[in-house]
Scaffold this motif. Structure first.
Motif, PDB file in Angstrom:
ATOM      1  N   PHE A 127       0.840  -1.195   0.000  1.00  0.00           N
ATOM      2  CA  PHE A 127       0.000   0.000   0.000  1.00  0.00           C
ATOM      3  C   PHE A 127       0.876   1.246   0.000  1.00  0.00           C
ATOM      4  O   PHE A 127       1.938   1.272   0.636  1.00  0.00           O
ATOM      5  CB  PHE A 127      -0.912   0.026   1.234  1.00  0.00           C
ATOM      6  CG  PHE A 127      -1.791  -1.194   1.330  1.00  0.00           C
ATOM      7  CD1 PHE A 127      -2.893  -1.329   0.501  1.00  0.00           C
ATOM      8  CD2 PHE A 127      -1.479  -2.222   2.209  1.00  0.00           C
ATOM      9  CE1 PHE A 127      -3.684  -2.463   0.558  1.00  0.00           C
ATOM     10  CE2 PHE A 127      -2.266  -3.353   2.276  1.00  0.00           C
ATOM     11  CZ  PHE A 127      -3.371  -3.481   1.449  1.00  0.00           C
ATOM     12  N   THR A 129       0.513   5.054   1.093  1.00  0.00           N
ATOM     13  CA  THR A 129      -0.348   5.958   1.851  1.00  0.00           C
ATOM     14  C   THR A 129       0.168   7.373   1.689  1.00  0.00           C
ATOM     15  O   THR A 129       1.340   7.643   1.930  1.00  0.00           O
ATOM     16  CB  THR A 129      -0.334   5.576   3.342  1.00  0.00           C
ATOM     17  OG1 THR A 129      -0.756   4.222   3.464  1.00  0.00           O
ATOM     18  CG2 THR A 129      -1.257   6.468   4.146  1.00  0.00           C
ATOM     19  N   GLY A 134      -3.678  10.863   4.405  1.00  0.00           N
ATOM     20  CA  GLY A 134      -3.848   9.438   4.639  1.00  0.00           C
ATOM     21  C   GLY A 134      -4.657   8.678   3.600  1.00  0.00           C
ATOM     22  O   GLY A 134      -5.100   7.567   3.876  1.00  0.00           O
ATOM     23  N   TRP A 135      -4.852   9.247   2.408  1.00  0.00           N
ATOM     24  CA  TRP A 135      -5.490   8.447   1.358  1.00  0.00           C
ATOM     25  C   TRP A 135      -4.569   7.281   1.036  1.00  0.00           C
ATOM     26  O   TRP A 135      -3.336   7.433   1.036  1.00  0.00           O
ATOM     27  CB  TRP A 135      -5.736   9.287   0.102  1.00  0.00           C
ATOM     28  CG  TRP A 135      -6.887  10.247   0.212  1.00  0.00           C
ATOM     29  CD1 TRP A 135      -7.327  10.869   1.343  1.00  0.00           C
ATOM     30  CD2 TRP A 135      -7.726  10.700  -0.860  1.00  0.00           C
ATOM     31  NE1 TRP A 135      -8.392  11.683   1.048  1.00  0.00           N
ATOM     32  CE2 TRP A 135      -8.661  11.606  -0.302  1.00  0.00           C
ATOM     33  CE3 TRP A 135      -7.784  10.453  -2.227  1.00  0.00           C
ATOM     34  CZ2 TRP A 135      -9.630  12.239  -1.077  1.00  0.00           C
ATOM     35  CZ3 TRP A 135      -8.744  11.086  -3.005  1.00  0.00           C
ATOM     36  CH2 TRP A 135      -9.663  11.969  -2.428  1.00  0.00           C
ATOM     37  N   VAL A 136      -5.174   6.123   0.744  1.00  0.00           N
ATOM     38  CA  VAL A 136      -4.386   4.905   0.550  1.00  0.00           C
ATOM     39  C   VAL A 136      -4.636   4.329  -0.838  1.00  0.00           C
ATOM     40  O   VAL A 136      -5.786   4.253  -1.290  1.00  0.00           O
ATOM     41  CB  VAL A 136      -4.752   3.850   1.620  1.00  0.00           C
ATOM     42  CG1 VAL A 136      -3.916   2.579   1.412  1.00  0.00           C
ATOM     43  CG2 VAL A 136      -4.518   4.397   3.033  1.00  0.00           C
ATOM     44  N   ARG A 144      -7.798   2.672  -2.076  1.00  0.00           N
ATOM     45  CA  ARG A 144      -8.268   1.737  -1.049  1.00  0.00           C
ATOM     46  C   ARG A 144      -8.867   2.460   0.145  1.00  0.00           C
ATOM     47  O   ARG A 144      -9.478   1.856   0.991  1.00  0.00           O
ATOM     48  CB  ARG A 144      -7.110   0.824  -0.603  1.00  0.00           C
ATOM     49  CG  ARG A 144      -6.595  -0.066  -1.715  1.00  0.00           C
ATOM     50  CD  ARG A 144      -7.640  -1.102  -2.126  1.00  0.00           C
ATOM     51  NE  ARG A 144      -7.791  -2.103  -1.095  1.00  0.00           N
ATOM     52  CZ  ARG A 144      -7.132  -3.260  -1.059  1.00  0.00           C
ATOM     53  NH1 ARG A 144      -6.314  -3.595  -2.047  1.00  0.00           N
ATOM     54  NH2 ARG A 144      -7.302  -4.096  -0.070  1.00  0.00           N
ATOM     55  N   GLN A 145      -8.635   3.744   0.228  1.00  0.00           N
ATOM     56  CA  GLN A 145      -9.249   4.477   1.336  1.00  0.00           C
ATOM     57  C   GLN A 145      -9.178   5.980   1.140  1.00  0.00           C
ATOM     58  O   GLN A 145      -8.124   6.542   0.837  1.00  0.00           O
ATOM     59  CB  GLN A 145      -8.547   4.163   2.657  1.00  0.00           C
ATOM     60  CG  GLN A 145      -9.125   4.985   3.818  1.00  0.00           C
ATOM     61  CD  GLN A 145      -9.286   4.193   5.067  1.00  0.00           C
ATOM     62  OE1 GLN A 145      -8.384   3.489   5.470  1.00  0.00           O
ATOM     63  NE2 GLN A 145     -10.435   4.297   5.694  1.00  0.00           N
ATOM     64  N   SER A 147      -9.690   8.780   3.649  1.00  0.00           N
ATOM     65  CA  SER A 147      -9.781   8.844   5.104  1.00  0.00           C
ATOM     66  C   SER A 147     -11.064   9.547   5.547  1.00  0.00           C
ATOM     67  O   SER A 147     -11.406  10.598   5.011  1.00  0.00           O
ATOM     68  CB  SER A 147      -8.577   9.598   5.673  1.00  0.00           C
ATOM     69  OG  SER A 147      -7.405   9.158   5.035  1.00  0.00           O
TER      70      SER A 147
ATOM     71  N   HIS B  46      -9.475   1.859  12.638  1.00  0.00           N
ATOM     72  CA  HIS B  46      -9.382   3.224  12.116  1.00  0.00           C
ATOM     73  C   HIS B  46      -9.773   3.273  10.646  1.00  0.00           C
ATOM     74  O   HIS B  46     -10.698   3.973  10.263  1.00  0.00           O
ATOM     75  CB  HIS B  46      -7.969   3.769  12.319  1.00  0.00           C
ATOM     76  CG  HIS B  46      -7.705   5.036  11.575  1.00  0.00           C
ATOM     77  ND1 HIS B  46      -6.945   5.091  10.433  1.00  0.00           N
ATOM     78  CD2 HIS B  46      -8.130   6.301  11.800  1.00  0.00           C
ATOM     79  CE1 HIS B  46      -6.908   6.336   9.984  1.00  0.00           C
ATOM     80  NE2 HIS B  46      -7.614   7.094  10.802  1.00  0.00           N
ATOM     81  N   ALA B  48      -9.754   1.045   6.561  1.00  0.00           N
ATOM     82  CA  ALA B  48     -10.269  -0.184   5.960  1.00  0.00           C
ATOM     83  C   ALA B  48      -9.156  -1.193   5.701  1.00  0.00           C
ATOM     84  O   ALA B  48      -9.217  -1.966   4.763  1.00  0.00           O
ATOM     85  CB  ALA B  48     -10.990   0.151   4.660  1.00  0.00           C
ATOM     86  N   PRO B  64      -0.936  -1.347   7.929  1.00  0.00           N
ATOM     87  CA  PRO B  64      -0.246  -0.973   6.681  1.00  0.00           C
ATOM     88  C   PRO B  64      -0.742   0.339   6.086  1.00  0.00           C
ATOM     89  O   PRO B  64      -0.087   0.901   5.220  1.00  0.00           O
ATOM     90  CB  PRO B  64      -0.573  -2.138   5.744  1.00  0.00           C
ATOM     91  CG  PRO B  64      -1.857  -2.694   6.247  1.00  0.00           C
ATOM     92  CD  PRO B  64      -1.808  -2.517   7.747  1.00  0.00           C
ATOM     93  N   PHE B  65      -1.893   0.846   6.539  1.00  0.00           N
ATOM     94  CA  PHE B  65      -2.408   2.083   5.940  1.00  0.00           C
ATOM     95  C   PHE B  65      -1.812   3.331   6.583  1.00  0.00           C
ATOM     96  O   PHE B  65      -1.282   4.185   5.904  1.00  0.00           O
ATOM     97  CB  PHE B  65      -3.948   2.132   6.061  1.00  0.00           C
ATOM     98  CG  PHE B  65      -4.685   1.386   4.973  1.00  0.00           C
ATOM     99  CD1 PHE B  65      -4.038   0.453   4.163  1.00  0.00           C
ATOM    100  CD2 PHE B  65      -6.036   1.613   4.761  1.00  0.00           C
ATOM    101  CE1 PHE B  65      -4.719  -0.233   3.162  1.00  0.00           C
ATOM    102  CE2 PHE B  65      -6.726   0.932   3.758  1.00  0.00           C
ATOM    103  CZ  PHE B  65      -6.077   0.007   2.972  1.00  0.00           C
ATOM    104  N   HIS B  66      -1.931   3.449   7.892  1.00  0.00           N
ATOM    105  CA  HIS B  66      -1.541   4.709   8.529  1.00  0.00           C
ATOM    106  C   HIS B  66      -0.591   4.522   9.694  1.00  0.00           C
ATOM    107  O   HIS B  66      -0.405   5.421  10.505  1.00  0.00           O
ATOM    108  CB  HIS B  66      -2.789   5.490   8.968  1.00  0.00           C
ATOM    109  CG  HIS B  66      -3.725   5.778   7.838  1.00  0.00           C
ATOM    110  ND1 HIS B  66      -4.911   5.092   7.670  1.00  0.00           N
ATOM    111  CD2 HIS B  66      -3.634   6.627   6.790  1.00  0.00           C
ATOM    112  CE1 HIS B  66      -5.516   5.538   6.566  1.00  0.00           C
ATOM    113  NE2 HIS B  66      -4.764   6.463   6.019  1.00  0.00           N
TER     114      HIS B  66
END
Lengths: 469, 111
Positions: A127, A129, A134-136, A144-145, A147, B46, B48, B64-66
């Motif tokens: 991933f 980020t 924090g957009w993923v 995928r996200q 935020s 927090h 997905a 793994p995201f944040h």
């Protein structure tokens, strides 16, 4: 939204030639910078092609951001989720292998506020980020996200799935060499590479099924001169006996016997493949016959007799506009050229090698690389000083056009077809061959023809902000 | 209903790499620490993200995201932006199989 030009650095280029804003940049007319009257024995490139920042801005916009450019080698992204980052023209690009193994060329810019999503040179990440909000994105570029999307009071039609990293317009590979184009209107990569492909094959076929790899230790350096000095110099055998005389003296003093010196009766020549690509070759190399025999033994079975012969010739290949491979048989270098301004160029260089080659052969390859190619070696620093002094000298606009593109123009006495082209199966390539002192300069011509063709294109339009609703 | 579900062979769980398993139809991230096996709800509280895509850092898993973190043994949130604990499920090993309880441990407030 109305269409407008995306470039902030080349607004002047939008003006027709001589539009009379009193702005020197407004007067850039690519057509007058190349005097191509080959039938009359004239080929000349105007000094301003090297010195003008307006020309540089046009080059970035209409060459580097409009045609196929080399972006990396698949061995750099060998495993799932491996990535490298690079720049195409001014634009940051992420080359990534997704979790399923598929390669992607993506613009490395968050769809939210534009921040570079991946600020590192290379790595392995499932991933990516964005460090801002924090957009993923996953390793295929899919969003995928967003935020806190649910509480963000986005417009009703907002669809995060449409906000993946944007793929480059064209992305393809030839024999592991990865290319991208930011503009969709380019021919397929195979067609673009044309007759240069047999020479990329000659590089790729030296590897076993394990493929090629970049020897660890990428080197990045700059020189204070125009990028086209580098394009020319790698195709220029004429300079060798002058610029690299200290290297030649050293080779001579190291030689145990006269056999270690290049044969005086060698042959030299070039091919021009169209679309700016060209090759300069010489029938000899500095490799010892013992090392050559050991190397060739590992790939002789995979090559035709003609290819095997050509693999023992020194070959300098330029894939316009930004990639050069020098295979001097004792070592192999891949260079990537990136113009930073009319008078500053960034170079990235790697030693390339067959994966799994025996340790002694690898050591010999690296020693030769350090000796000759590396910017700490004996050849590249000399070339770079020459480029910088050329850049200084090119400012002498009052001295008029240079006479640097004339060697190799007179074809009297040459046969109609080249035996070399025939044995390599080249169909449409221009060629010339002669003694090793030929010092052909006609192999620079295609690069300038392609350069001028691309510069004369109309500016690219910017589409409206679709996909946000 | 409390029950134990065999999810995989113990030898298939590498110490450095979380493993995604199903307990009923719930996705669970399974971890191997020096003192035993631990299971957390796979979904980060927090974002997905799947914690089984995360990295094990000592006794914690990093999302793994944040880059928020959870205590692998308790599920407690221990690094921002994560503030809410993930559910933690008891594990045991029988006949070389890892068994995970379908009932989470009673939740404890995050520190």
């Amino acid at each position: 939204m109305t269409t407008s030009n995306p470039s902030s650095t080349s607004t002047a280029s939008e003006e027709p030639a001589g539009a009379g804003r009193g702005d020197r940049a407004a007067a850039v007319d690519p057509a007058r910078l190349l005097d191509d009257r080959i039938a009359e024995g004239v080929f000349a490139v105007h000094r301003e092609a090297f010195t003008s920042e307006a020309v540089h801005a046009l080059e970035v916009e209409r060459i580097f951001e409009r045609t196929w450019v080399y972006v990396g080698h698949e061995s750099q992204v060998a495993k799932p989720n491996d990535y490298i980052t690079t720049t195409v023209g001014r634009q940051p690009v992420l080359v990534t292998r997704d979790a399923k193994g598929q390669l992607h060329g993506l613009l490395n810019s968050c769809r939210h506020r534009g921040m570079v999503v991946c600020p590192l040179r290379a790595g392995n990440q499932k991933f990516h980020t964005c460090r801002y909000h924090g957009w993923v994105y996953d390793s295929a570029g899919a969003n995928r996200q967003v935020s806190a999307q649910d509480v963000g009071r986005y417009p009703q039609a907002f669809n995060a799935q449409q906000l993946g990293l944007v793929p480059v317009a064209r992305f393809d590979a030839y024999r592991g060499f990865l290319f991208a184009s930011l503009h969709a209107d380019v021919p397929p990569l195979d067609e673009h590479l044309g007759d240069s492909r047999p020479f990329l094959d000659l590089i790729a076929d030296q590897a076993t099924e394990q493929g090629l790899e970049f020897v660890p230790g990428a080197v990045t350096y700059t020189f204070d001169a125009n990028w086209k000095m580098q394009i020319e110099n790698a195709l220029d055998m004429y300079h060798f006996a002058y610029v690299h005389v200290s290297y030649l003296d050293l080779v001579r003093s190291r030689a145990q016997s006269p056999a270690a010196l290049p044969p005086p009766d060698g042959e030299q020549g070039s091919f021009s493949f169209g679309r700016g690509h060209a090759l300069m070759w010489r029938s000899h190399s500095r490799v010892t016959s013992e090392l050559l025999a050991r190397r060739s033994a590992t790939f002789a079975g995979r090559m035709s007799e003609a290819a095997l012969k050509w693999s023992s010739f020194g070959r300098n290949l330029t894939i316009f506009p930004n990639m050069q491979i020098v295979d001097n048989v004792s070592s192999m270098m891949l260079r990537v050229i990136r113009p930073l301004s009319a008078r500053k160029t960034e170079m990235q260089t790697w030693c390339i090698a067959p994966k799994g080659e025996p340790a002694a052969e690898r050591a010999a390859r690296i020693r030769e690389y350090e000796d000759f190619f590396n910017p700490s070696g004996l050849a590249t620093p000399d070339d770079n000083v020459i480029y910088e002094q050329c850049q200084t000298g090119m400012a002498a606009a009052a001295a008029g056009w240079t006479a640097g593109y004339l060697r190799g123009i007179d074809r009297r006495g040459l046969p109609d077809t080249s035996p070399h082209a025939q044995e390599l199966g080249l169909s449409g390539s221009q060629w010339i061959a002669g003694p090793r002192t030929l010092g052909d300069e006609s192999c620079f011509h295609d690069a300038y023809r392609e350069w001028a063709r691309l510069l004369r294109q109309a500016p690219a339009a910017v589409p409206a902000a679709e996909g946000l609703r | 209903m409390n029950g134990w579900e065999a999810v995989c062979a113990a030898e298939d769980v590498e110490p450095a790499i979380p493993r995604l398993v199903l307990v009923g139809d719930r996705e669970v991230a399974l971890f191997r620490l020096p003192d035993g096996f631990y299971a957390l709800d796979d979904k980060c509280t927090h974002g997905a993200a799947s914690l089984s895509d995360g990295q094990i850092v000592g006794d914690q898993v990093e999302c793994p995201f944040h880059a928020g973190r959870f205590d692998i043994r308790t599920g407690a949130a221990c690094a921002l932006p994560c503030t809410e604990a993930v559910a933690s499920f008891p594990c045991k090993v029988e006949s070389g199989q890892v068994l995970v309880s379908s009932e989470p441990r009673p939740s404890k407030p995050s520190p």
